[in-house]
Design an enzyme around this catalytic site. Structure first.
Site, PDB file in Angstrom:
ATOM      1  N   LYS A  15      60.534 -30.416 -93.790  1.00  0.00           N
ATOM      2  CA  LYS A  15      60.391 -30.681 -95.226  1.00  0.00           C
ATOM      3  C   LYS A  15      61.733 -30.635 -95.942  1.00  0.00           C
ATOM      4  CE  LYS A  15      59.275 -25.948 -96.629  1.00  0.00           C
ATOM      5  NZ  LYS A  15      59.851 -25.381 -95.397  1.00  0.00           N
ATOM      6  N   ARG A  90      55.381 -20.977-102.518  1.00  0.00           N
ATOM      7  CA  ARG A  90      54.977 -20.462-101.212  1.00  0.00           C
ATOM      8  C   ARG A  90      53.807 -19.508-101.305  1.00  0.00           C
ATOM      9  NH1 ARG A  90      60.109 -21.214 -98.476  1.00  0.00           N
ATOM     10  NH2 ARG A  90      59.941 -20.733 -96.270  1.00  0.00           N
ATOM     11  N   ARG A 129      67.111 -25.121 -83.400  1.00  0.00           N
ATOM     12  CA  ARG A 129      67.794 -25.539 -84.642  1.00  0.00           C
ATOM     13  C   ARG A 129      69.147 -24.835 -84.804  1.00  0.00           C
ATOM     14  NH1 ARG A 129      64.874 -25.446 -90.467  1.00  0.00           N
ATOM     15  NH2 ARG A 129      64.755 -23.189 -90.238  1.00  0.00           N
ATOM     16  N   ARG A 156      70.426 -20.014 -87.436  1.00  0.00           N
ATOM     17  CA  ARG A 156      70.106 -19.339 -88.690  1.00  0.00           C
ATOM     18  C   ARG A 156      69.549 -17.964 -88.350  1.00  0.00           C
ATOM     19  NH1 ARG A 156      66.416 -22.527 -92.997  1.00  0.00           N
ATOM     20  NH2 ARG A 156      65.038 -20.732 -92.797  1.00  0.00           N
ATOM     21  N   ARG A 167      57.481 -15.694 -89.434  1.00  0.00           N
ATOM     22  CA  ARG A 167      57.496 -16.688 -90.517  1.00  0.00           C
ATOM     23  C   ARG A 167      56.277 -17.600 -90.437  1.00  0.00           C
ATOM     24  NH1 ARG A 167      62.804 -19.294 -89.321  1.00  0.00           N
ATOM     25  NH2 ARG A 167      62.417 -20.781 -90.987  1.00  0.00           N
TER      26      ARG A 167
HETATM   27  P1  ADP Z   1      61.881 -22.329 -93.913  1.00  0.00           P
HETATM   28  O1  ADP Z   1      61.141 -23.301 -94.779  1.00  0.00           O
HETATM   29  O2  ADP Z   1      62.521 -22.981 -92.742  1.00  0.00           O
HETATM   30  O3  ADP Z   1      61.067 -21.123 -93.553  1.00  0.00           O
HETATM   31  P2  ADP Z   1      63.581 -21.560 -96.198  1.00  0.00           P
HETATM   32  O4  ADP Z   1      65.031 -21.835 -96.146  1.00  0.00           O
HETATM   33  O5  ADP Z   1      62.740 -22.363 -97.147  1.00  0.00           O
HETATM   34  O6  ADP Z   1      63.086 -21.707 -94.701  1.00  0.00           O
HETATM   35  O7  ADP Z   1      63.321 -20.013 -96.563  1.00  0.00           O
HETATM   36  C1  ADP Z   1      63.928 -18.970 -95.842  1.00  0.00           C
HETATM   37  C2  ADP Z   1      63.434 -17.619 -96.360  1.00  0.00           C
HETATM   38  O8  ADP Z   1      63.767 -17.471 -97.752  1.00  0.00           O
HETATM   39  C3  ADP Z   1      61.920 -17.395 -96.304  1.00  0.00           C
HETATM   40  O9  ADP Z   1      61.475 -16.967 -95.040  1.00  0.00           O
HETATM   41  C4  ADP Z   1      61.763 -16.319 -97.391  1.00  0.00           C
HETATM   42  O10 ADP Z   1      62.154 -15.047 -96.928  1.00  0.00           O
HETATM   43  C5  ADP Z   1      62.751 -16.754 -98.464  1.00  0.00           C
HETATM   44  N1  ADP Z   1      62.124 -17.662 -99.445  1.00  0.00           N
HETATM   45  C6  ADP Z   1      62.465 -18.965 -99.667  1.00  0.00           C
HETATM   46  N2  ADP Z   1      61.678 -19.509-100.601  1.00  0.00           N
HETATM   47  C7  ADP Z   1      60.799 -18.538-100.989  1.00  0.00           C
HETATM   48  C8  ADP Z   1      59.707 -18.473-101.901  1.00  0.00           C
HETATM   49  N3  ADP Z   1      59.347 -19.541-102.641  1.00  0.00           N
HETATM   50  N4  ADP Z   1      59.027 -17.298-102.028  1.00  0.00           N
HETATM   51  C9  ADP Z   1      59.361 -16.228-101.316  1.00  0.00           C
HETATM   52  N5  ADP Z   1      60.367 -16.215-100.419  1.00  0.00           N
HETATM   53  C10 ADP Z   1      61.091 -17.347-100.244  1.00  0.00           C
END
Ligand code: ADP
Length: 237
Positions: A15, A90, A129, A156, A167
């Site tokens: 995404k 989320r 990744r 990462r 996750r």
């Molecule tokens: P991915 O979609 O690959 O899991 P992201 O880069 O979107 O990775 O997010 C990495 C981390 O950042 C999440 O696992 C969470 O800990 C935090 N995070 C990001 N966006 C949110 C959100 N909207 N609400 C809560 N935590 C978030």
């Protein structure tokens, strides 16, 4: 009316890649909460450093913090013509807060795209990744350095084995209900993210244009690249 897009999908669904590409092509800001948090951590922001500990465990940062970050970002003038959200909302709490923000803005509906990929493929992708240590861009397959800035490629911190499992669990528990929150809206679309990247890109574009047009929020950006709505319609899940 703005072209306001939410790109949903499990970790590893692609995404972020699709959100970045679509935003670039349409001249809209991509708003990625994950990227914003990682940047704030690099800058040594104390709130973000606390959030970083949760991120490293694969847990979510609390709603109040994330909603405040997004509210602030969406108040910037560059998001007026629209935006592409990546990684937000989320939780259902975040989705409700976003609806409130959208009501205040009065700038048209949200187009919600769910990029779907089977779980075993998600695990495989996240395991291999690499991202750039400097600019955070996802590495292209087979490259040994970042194609955007030449930076070093690293894993990462939250892409490590057990954290990936956590996750995906968090996604099922906290984020799947967000899809149910949006599913009945006429601007909700599902895209098969397991296809070749160009096909995913094509489907994302036509679904967004179709959803925006059907809601009357086509705007300038969507109107430029209208595809046959009946094709997109037939793929609607
Ligand atoms: P991915 O979609 O690959 O899991 P992201 O880069 O979107 O990775 O997010 C990495 C981390 O950042 C999440 O696992 C969470 O800990 C935090 N995070 C990001 N966006 C949110 C959100 N909207 N609400 C809560 N935590 C978030």
């Amino acid at each position: 009316m703005g072209l306001n897009v939410i790109m949903m999908g499990a970790p590893g669904a692609g995404k972020g890649t699709q959100a970045g590409r679509f935003a670039r092509e349409r001249g809209l800001p991509k708003i990625s909460t994950g990227d914003m948090l990682r940047e704030a951590i690099k800058d040594g922001n104390p709130v973000a450093l606390e959030a970083g500990a949760l991120m490293d465990r694969g847990e979510l940062v609390d709603d109040a913090t994330i909603i405040a970050i997004v509210r602030d970002r969406l108040s910037k003038p560059d998001s007026r013509p629209g935006f592409v959200l990546d990684g937000f909302p989320r939780t259902v709490g975040q989705a409700v807060a976003l609806d409130r923000i959208m009501e205040e803005r009065g700038e048209g509906p949200l187009v919600v795209i769910d990029v779907v990929v089977p779980e075993q493929e998600l695990v495989r992708r996240l395991g291999s990744r690499r991202i750039c240590s400097k600019c955070g861009t996802n590495a292209e397959p087979g490259k040994t350095e970042c194609t955007a800035c030449g930076g070093e490629l690293v894993v990462r911190t939250d892409d490590d084995g057990q954290v990936v499992v956590e996750r995906l669990k968090v996604y099922e528990r906290a984020t799947r209900p967000v899809l149910d929150y949006y599913r009945s809206r006429s601007t909700f679309r599902v895209v098969n993210g397991a296809q070749a990247p160009e096909q995913v890109a094509h489907d994302v574009d036509s679904m967004i244009d179709d959803a925006a047009a059907s809601s009357g929020a086509a705007g300038r950006a969507a109107g430029e690249r209208r595809t046959n709505p009946r094709v997109a319609e037939s793929k609607r899940a």
